[in-house]
Design a protein around this motif. Sequence first.
Motif, PDB file in Angstrom:
ATOM      1  N   SER A 288       0.767  -1.271  -0.135  1.00  0.00           N
ATOM      2  CA  SER A 288      -0.041   0.218  -0.027  1.00  0.00           C
ATOM      3  C   SER A 288       0.775   1.401  -0.056  1.00  0.00           C
ATOM      4  O   SER A 288       1.650   1.502   0.921  1.00  0.00           O
ATOM      5  CB  SER A 288      -0.895  -0.116   1.122  1.00  0.00           C
ATOM      6  N   VAL A 289       0.873   1.933  -0.916  1.00  0.00           N
ATOM      7  CA  VAL A 289       1.742   3.355  -1.207  1.00  0.00           C
ATOM      8  C   VAL A 289       0.953   4.354  -0.612  1.00  0.00           C
ATOM      9  O   VAL A 289      -0.330   4.771  -0.977  1.00  0.00           O
ATOM     10  CB  VAL A 289       1.974   3.553  -2.648  1.00  0.00           C
ATOM     11  N   GLU A 290       1.512   5.184   0.219  1.00  0.00           N
ATOM     12  CA  GLU A 290       1.014   6.121   1.168  1.00  0.00           C
ATOM     13  C   GLU A 290       1.927   7.336   1.394  1.00  0.00           C
ATOM     14  O   GLU A 290       1.408   8.560   1.942  1.00  0.00           O
ATOM     15  CB  GLU A 290       0.298   5.803   2.407  1.00  0.00           C
ATOM     16  N   GLN A 291       3.033   7.269   0.711  1.00  0.00           N
ATOM     17  CA  GLN A 291       4.008   8.624   0.774  1.00  0.00           C
ATOM     18  C   GLN A 291       4.669   8.583  -0.497  1.00  0.00           C
ATOM     19  O   GLN A 291       4.718   7.614  -1.337  1.00  0.00           O
ATOM     20  CB  GLN A 291       5.011   8.012   1.975  1.00  0.00           C
ATOM     21  N   PRO A 292       5.240   9.895  -0.960  1.00  0.00           N
ATOM     22  CA  PRO A 292       5.313  10.755  -0.061  1.00  0.00           C
ATOM     23  C   PRO A 292       4.176  11.974  -0.134  1.00  0.00           C
ATOM     24  O   PRO A 292       3.087  11.530  -0.806  1.00  0.00           O
ATOM     25  CB  PRO A 292       6.561  11.637  -0.585  1.00  0.00           C
ATOM     26  N   ASN A 293       4.026  12.822   0.632  1.00  0.00           N
ATOM     27  CA  ASN A 293       3.219  13.928   0.790  1.00  0.00           C
ATOM     28  C   ASN A 293       3.922  15.345   0.058  1.00  0.00           C
ATOM     29  O   ASN A 293       4.513  15.859   0.734  1.00  0.00           O
ATOM     30  CB  ASN A 293       2.493  14.128   1.941  1.00  0.00           C
ATOM     31  N   PRO A 294       3.453  15.752  -0.955  1.00  0.00           N
ATOM     32  CA  PRO A 294       2.324  15.205  -1.857  1.00  0.00           C
ATOM     33  C   PRO A 294       3.010  14.130  -2.912  1.00  0.00           C
ATOM     34  O   PRO A 294       4.178  13.866  -2.764  1.00  0.00           O
ATOM     35  CB  PRO A 294       2.093  16.274  -2.893  1.00  0.00           C
ATOM     36  N   PRO A 295       1.959  13.175  -3.633  1.00  0.00           N
ATOM     37  CA  PRO A 295       0.726  13.584  -3.902  1.00  0.00           C
ATOM     38  C   PRO A 295      -0.054  12.986  -2.657  1.00  0.00           C
ATOM     39  O   PRO A 295      -1.282  13.100  -2.847  1.00  0.00           O
ATOM     40  CB  PRO A 295       0.631  12.518  -5.170  1.00  0.00           C
ATOM     41  N   PHE A 296       0.355  11.866  -1.846  1.00  0.00           N
ATOM     42  CA  PHE A 296      -0.630  11.335  -0.962  1.00  0.00           C
ATOM     43  C   PHE A 296      -0.733  12.406   0.264  1.00  0.00           C
ATOM     44  O   PHE A 296      -0.156  12.249   1.366  1.00  0.00           O
ATOM     45  CB  PHE A 296       0.140  10.037  -0.428  1.00  0.00           C
ATOM     46  N   SER A 297      -1.796  13.193   0.045  1.00  0.00           N
ATOM     47  CA  SER A 297      -1.815  14.429   0.963  1.00  0.00           C
ATOM     48  C   SER A 297      -3.362  14.393   1.756  1.00  0.00           C
ATOM     49  O   SER A 297      -3.418  15.185   2.472  1.00  0.00           O
ATOM     50  CB  SER A 297      -1.531  15.649   0.289  1.00  0.00           C
ATOM     51  N   ALA A 298      -4.005  13.356   1.375  1.00  0.00           N
ATOM     52  CA  ALA A 298      -5.150  13.408   2.127  1.00  0.00           C
ATOM     53  C   ALA A 298      -5.039  12.147   2.732  1.00  0.00           C
ATOM     54  O   ALA A 298      -4.523  11.065   2.709  1.00  0.00           O
ATOM     55  CB  ALA A 298      -6.499  13.355   1.058  1.00  0.00           C
ATOM     56  N   THR A 299      -6.311  11.978   3.972  1.00  0.00           N
ATOM     57  CA  THR A 299      -6.292  10.974   5.005  1.00  0.00           C
ATOM     58  C   THR A 299      -7.555  10.517   4.864  1.00  0.00           C
ATOM     59  O   THR A 299      -8.591  11.148   5.230  1.00  0.00           O
ATOM     60  CB  THR A 299      -5.778  11.428   6.442  1.00  0.00           C
ATOM     61  N   GLN A 300      -7.740   9.240   4.996  1.00  0.00           N
ATOM     62  CA  GLN A 300      -9.212   8.443   5.106  1.00  0.00           C
ATOM     63  C   GLN A 300      -9.054   7.645   6.369  1.00  0.00           C
ATOM     64  O   GLN A 300      -8.085   6.882   6.658  1.00  0.00           O
ATOM     65  CB  GLN A 300      -9.432   7.453   3.840  1.00  0.00           C
ATOM     66  N   ILE A 301      -9.874   7.991   7.224  1.00  0.00           N
ATOM     67  CA  ILE A 301     -10.150   7.102   8.550  1.00  0.00           C
ATOM     68  C   ILE A 301     -11.506   6.174   8.122  1.00  0.00           C
ATOM     69  O   ILE A 301     -12.544   6.521   7.826  1.00  0.00           O
ATOM     70  CB  ILE A 301     -10.515   8.003   9.726  1.00  0.00           C
ATOM     71  N   VAL A 302     -10.951   4.992   7.866  1.00  0.00           N
ATOM     72  CA  VAL A 302     -12.128   4.096   7.548  1.00  0.00           C
ATOM     73  C   VAL A 302     -13.105   3.682   8.623  1.00  0.00           C
ATOM     74  O   VAL A 302     -12.651   3.693   9.654  1.00  0.00           O
ATOM     75  CB  VAL A 302     -11.307   2.517   7.385  1.00  0.00           C
ATOM     76  N   ASP A 303     -14.374   3.794   8.095  1.00  0.00           N
ATOM     77  CA  ASP A 303     -15.442   3.690   9.094  1.00  0.00           C
ATOM     78  C   ASP A 303     -16.450   2.787   8.360  1.00  0.00           C
ATOM     79  O   ASP A 303     -17.550   3.432   7.439  1.00  0.00           O
ATOM     80  CB  ASP A 303     -15.919   5.026   9.734  1.00  0.00           C
ATOM     81  N   VAL A 304     -16.428   1.623   8.480  1.00  0.00           N
ATOM     82  CA  VAL A 304     -17.487   0.629   7.879  1.00  0.00           C
ATOM     83  C   VAL A 304     -18.460  -0.005   8.640  1.00  0.00           C
ATOM     84  O   VAL A 304     -18.094  -0.594   9.512  1.00  0.00           O
ATOM     85  CB  VAL A 304     -16.614  -0.307   6.753  1.00  0.00           C
ATOM     86  N   ASP A 305     -19.667  -0.117   8.096  1.00  0.00           N
ATOM     87  CA  ASP A 305     -20.487  -1.009   8.852  1.00  0.00           C
ATOM     88  C   ASP A 305     -21.886  -1.324   7.888  1.00  0.00           C
ATOM     89  O   ASP A 305     -22.818  -1.705   8.220  1.00  0.00           O
ATOM     90  CB  ASP A 305     -21.320  -0.319   9.980  1.00  0.00           C
ATOM     91  N   TYR A 306     -21.581  -1.063   6.438  1.00  0.00           N
ATOM     92  CA  TYR A 306     -22.621  -1.076   5.627  1.00  0.00           C
ATOM     93  C   TYR A 306     -23.313  -2.535   5.453  1.00  0.00           C
ATOM     94  O   TYR A 306     -24.416  -2.563   5.496  1.00  0.00           O
ATOM     95  CB  TYR A 306     -22.277  -0.640   4.194  1.00  0.00           C
ATOM     96  N   MET A 307     -22.601  -3.728   5.833  1.00  0.00           N
ATOM     97  CA  MET A 307     -22.933  -4.740   5.516  1.00  0.00           C
ATOM     98  C   MET A 307     -23.822  -5.363   6.526  1.00  0.00           C
ATOM     99  O   MET A 307     -24.808  -5.996   6.603  1.00  0.00           O
ATOM    100  CB  MET A 307     -21.835  -5.741   5.140  1.00  0.00           C
ATOM    101  N   SER A 308     -23.345  -5.104   7.698  1.00  0.00           N
ATOM    102  CA  SER A 308     -23.994  -5.328   8.867  1.00  0.00           C
ATOM    103  C   SER A 308     -25.281  -4.757   9.307  1.00  0.00           C
ATOM    104  O   SER A 308     -26.177  -5.146   9.598  1.00  0.00           O
ATOM    105  CB  SER A 308     -23.029  -5.536  10.187  1.00  0.00           C
ATOM    106  N   THR A 309     -25.434  -3.273   8.726  1.00  0.00           N
ATOM    107  CA  THR A 309     -26.549  -2.411   8.861  1.00  0.00           C
ATOM    108  C   THR A 309     -27.446  -2.774   7.735  1.00  0.00           C
ATOM    109  O   THR A 309     -28.600  -2.041   8.032  1.00  0.00           O
ATOM    110  CB  THR A 309     -26.236  -1.357   9.238  1.00  0.00           C
TER     111      THR A 309
END
Length: 286
Positions: free
Chosen positions: A148-169
């Motif tokens: 998983s490539v996540e550096q350098p900044n830029p271009p990897f300048s945004a952060t996702q905080i994973v928050d999943v529950d779609y299947m169970s809900t």
Amino acid sequence: MKNTIKLLLAFAAFILSSMSVLAQPQYTQEDSVRIAGWLEESRTIEDTPSLIVFFADKLKDVPYVAKTLEINPEERLVVNIRELDCTTYVENVLALALCASSKMYHFRQFCYALQKIRYLKGRVHYTSRKHYFSTWINDNVSLGLLESVEQPNPPFSATQIVDVDYMSTHADAYPMLKNHPEWIDDISEMEKEISGLKVRYVPSAVVGNSTLLKQYVFDGDIIAIVTKMKGLDIAHVGFARWHDDGLHLMNASMIHKKVVDEPMLLSDYLKKHSSHLGIRIIHPIF
């Protein structure tokens, strides 16, 4: 180079020594013959990116069909290269490239590679399928297949905080969960394992900067489109393909109803979908 050879030999040995745990695959003779033939054709291709592109092109124009893994009352290892969605397209191409890179050219070996890529610990069960693409990425990274490539900044300048529950809900939207409500807790546990994960990605506004991205994104890389849709992590996946005008996405497209090398620039595609935040980049490293 020595580390790469060591990894490939280890993975090949692992497959050969573990073939006894291969689930009985569901496939057509047509598919098995085509897969074996493509693997034979690939013998002269040396590097992983070229193998990815080779197999990705072999599946071009295959019809887009959703839920091809949901056709049985109980989970089975489904091999189907006649109908693909975005995830099964990526899985089949990756399994083909892994086999070719490891000098394994038999259909049974392909099936085992696909099983390892698709299921946690290679266990064929609905609750072990890597349903969320963040789970899929993490587990295949742990297997030594991806980075998983996540550096350098830029271009990897945004952060996702994973928050999943779609299947169970939304269990009623999934036939297997509707028929087996006792599995919802297992799916919920899978969701909890990745929720809170922080990953860096390229925001949509930067994807059009070809000069910058060409340093970090290469033909055959897996592209995962980050979404802001509630309960989900990734909206769509495919492979990076550079053309003279910039970065495109090779993908099983619901819009085009088939596997295409998307004629639209990826940056323009992202602009047309307000829920798409940007892209994660995953390098195959086998």
